[in-house]
Scaffold this motif. Sequence first.
Motif, mmCIF file in Angstrom:
data_model
loop_
_atom_site.group_PDB
_atom_site.id
_atom_site.type_symbol
_atom_site.label_atom_id
_atom_site.label_comp_id
_atom_site.label_asym_id
_atom_site.label_seq_id
_atom_site.Cartn_x
_atom_site.Cartn_y
_atom_site.Cartn_z
ATOM 1 N N ILE A 60 0.841 -1.197 0.000
ATOM 2 C CA ILE A 60 0.000 0.000 0.000
ATOM 3 C C ILE A 60 0.878 1.250 0.000
ATOM 4 O O ILE A 60 0.574 2.253 -0.645
ATOM 5 C CB ILE A 60 -0.970 0.003 1.207
ATOM 6 C CG1 ILE A 60 -2.185 0.904 0.920
ATOM 7 C CG2 ILE A 60 -0.306 0.469 2.475
ATOM 8 C CD1 ILE A 60 -3.326 0.238 0.292
ATOM 9 N N THR A 61 2.016 1.189 0.715
ATOM 10 C CA THR A 61 2.942 2.318 0.721
ATOM 11 C C THR A 61 3.641 2.450 -0.628
ATOM 12 O O THR A 61 3.837 3.564 -1.132
ATOM 13 C CB THR A 61 3.993 2.143 1.833
ATOM 14 O OG1 THR A 61 3.319 1.999 3.089
ATOM 15 C CG2 THR A 61 4.922 3.337 1.902
ATOM 16 N N ALA A 62 4.005 1.314 -1.217
ATOM 17 C CA ALA A 62 4.658 1.347 -2.527
ATOM 18 C C ALA A 62 3.741 1.970 -3.571
ATOM 19 O O ALA A 62 4.179 2.780 -4.400
ATOM 20 C CB ALA A 62 5.058 -0.064 -2.948
ATOM 21 N N ARG A 63 2.462 1.610 -3.535
ATOM 22 C CA ARG A 63 1.510 2.191 -4.486
ATOM 23 C C ARG A 63 1.402 3.698 -4.291
ATOM 24 O O ARG A 63 1.323 4.457 -5.258
ATOM 25 C CB ARG A 63 0.135 1.535 -4.319
ATOM 26 C CG ARG A 63 0.046 0.143 -4.917
ATOM 27 C CD ARG A 63 -1.319 -0.468 -4.660
ATOM 28 N NE ARG A 63 -2.389 0.338 -5.233
ATOM 29 C CZ ARG A 63 -2.772 0.292 -6.509
ATOM 30 N NH1 ARG A 63 -2.157 -0.510 -7.356
ATOM 31 N NH2 ARG A 63 -3.763 1.041 -6.941
ATOM 32 N N PHE A 64 1.409 4.132 -3.038
ATOM 33 C CA PHE A 64 1.344 5.567 -2.772
ATOM 34 C C PHE A 64 2.577 6.279 -3.327
ATOM 35 O O PHE A 64 2.473 7.319 -3.983
ATOM 36 C CB PHE A 64 1.231 5.813 -1.265
ATOM 37 C CG PHE A 64 1.565 7.218 -0.861
ATOM 38 C CD1 PHE A 64 0.741 8.270 -1.213
ATOM 39 C CD2 PHE A 64 2.728 7.493 -0.153
ATOM 40 C CE1 PHE A 64 1.057 9.572 -0.853
ATOM 41 C CE2 PHE A 64 3.053 8.785 0.208
ATOM 42 C CZ PHE A 64 2.215 9.827 -0.141
ATOM 43 N N VAL A 65 3.757 5.707 -3.084
ATOM 44 C CA VAL A 65 5.003 6.340 -3.533
ATOM 45 C C VAL A 65 5.055 6.422 -5.052
ATOM 46 O O VAL A 65 5.331 7.485 -5.629
ATOM 47 C CB VAL A 65 6.223 5.572 -2.986
ATOM 48 C CG1 VAL A 65 7.514 6.087 -3.629
ATOM 49 C CG2 VAL A 65 6.302 5.710 -1.474
ATOM 50 N N VAL A 66 4.783 5.302 -5.727
ATOM 51 C CA VAL A 66 4.916 5.302 -7.187
ATOM 52 C C VAL A 66 3.835 6.155 -7.845
ATOM 53 O O VAL A 66 4.083 6.801 -8.874
ATOM 54 C CB VAL A 66 4.900 3.861 -7.750
ATOM 55 C CG1 VAL A 66 6.073 3.067 -7.217
ATOM 56 C CG2 VAL A 66 3.598 3.146 -7.449
ATOM 57 N N ASN A 67 2.629 6.177 -7.267
ATOM 58 C CA ASN A 67 1.586 7.041 -7.829
ATOM 59 C C ASN A 67 1.927 8.513 -7.642
ATOM 60 O O ASN A 67 1.638 9.347 -8.509
ATOM 61 C CB ASN A 67 0.236 6.731 -7.181
ATOM 62 C CG ASN A 67 -0.383 5.451 -7.705
ATOM 63 O OD1 ASN A 67 -0.121 5.041 -8.831
ATOM 64 N ND2 ASN A 67 -1.199 4.805 -6.896
ATOM 65 N N THR A 68 2.552 8.840 -6.513
ATOM 66 C CA THR A 68 2.987 10.220 -6.290
ATOM 67 C C THR A 68 4.077 10.605 -7.280
ATOM 68 O O THR A 68 4.048 11.695 -7.875
ATOM 69 C CB THR A 68 3.506 10.391 -4.851
ATOM 70 O OG1 THR A 68 2.458 10.061 -3.931
ATOM 71 C CG2 THR A 68 3.947 11.824 -4.601
#
Length: 422
Positions: free
Chosen positions: A357-365
Amino acid sequence: MRSAASGERTGTGKSPAFSSRRTLFKALGPLLAAYSLASLGSYIFDIGIIVELYRRTGSPAAVGGYFIIQFLPALLLTPALGTFIDRWSRKRILLWTNLARALTVGVLLIHLSVETIYAAAVLLGICDEIYAATANAIGPELAGPEDLPRFNSLLSASDSINLIAGPAIAGLCVSLGGTRASIGADAAVFALAALLVLLMPYRTPRKAAEAAGFLDEMKEGLRIVSGEPVVQKMLLVWGLLLAGVGSTGSLIVVFIGGTMGLPAEKYGWVMAFQGAGIITGSVWIMSRKKAPRPGRLILLGMTLIGVGLLAVSAAGTLAVLLGAYLLIGLGAAAAPNGIRSTLQSELDPGVLGRVFITARFVVNTVRTLSIGAASLIAGITGLRVVFAAAALCVLLGGSAAYVMGRRAGKAEESGINVIGKN
């Protein structure tokens, strides 16, 4: 030995290693079918509802706001959502997430307005983040380490097929029965996906120790994401990949029409070739008798994408452009697969919800910021320079992955602890 973390799951033994692809499909079939239907439902809903939103408002800003409002709740709730995925039964999370999607979409059949569309966007945005991260986190609990690349390829191929089929189905529903027909079909798809989750051969693993408090697990998740070397390094590689691909994805239509002087409608062909590349690459990974190592998939994928973007920057004909996006599609089937497989195999399954969930947030940002930066730079340097810079960014990520893999290999040979392991 995998990295230790609070909430380590035990009680079911090691993840199963499947001796044949038939056994793999049998074990993962319900999950893959549910994931495919849910992915298709998301495409159908977004396309149908965007048409309706633009028809009601006539404002491009209103359409842009729809996508922004989907992303913001996940941004604010990222630590809590990851802990939620790691703390409760992932099968039940997939079930209730699909049911929540079906009910949310169903409400729009009763009352369809701009306000309810935005409210649905908030709820669906949260559900999408939970569902995608849970599907990635549950993989190691259903498949053995050697089967993870095949598992991730199946998810990738499913998304690519739906990327092609979703717009066609949504367009057919809207043309035959209007927006409400599209919404009704979407609610039915999500409900069916929920039923398929019930068929999953999954038993909730027991935790090795007494469960910690929710806030304690949230803090532990933040510590793992910020302090675990394998997570940091994969986020670096993934970030460089998305900085390159994300910065060019929204500009390809302008490149086709403005830079190359081709009809903008050729964009559909470009996306079709990219989708064909992803499907072909995914099938190749699944068909291998022995799945490729994740590190090699990352290097292969980043190289193909980098070369493809360089070819786009120099493209003068449609044939070259289509060939370049076929390469990009092949790379897109490999690099993200290798990154996910690395995280799934190196980390304990009990922390994967928080990690993904954190990885998705980082890459989407990173993707969002890169789109804005590329749009500004394009007005100064031109799009060919932007695509060339994006290629160098991706190739830099591939080089970083290669160097880190070499160092890890030497450390392992020397008996030194490898990143992400005790």
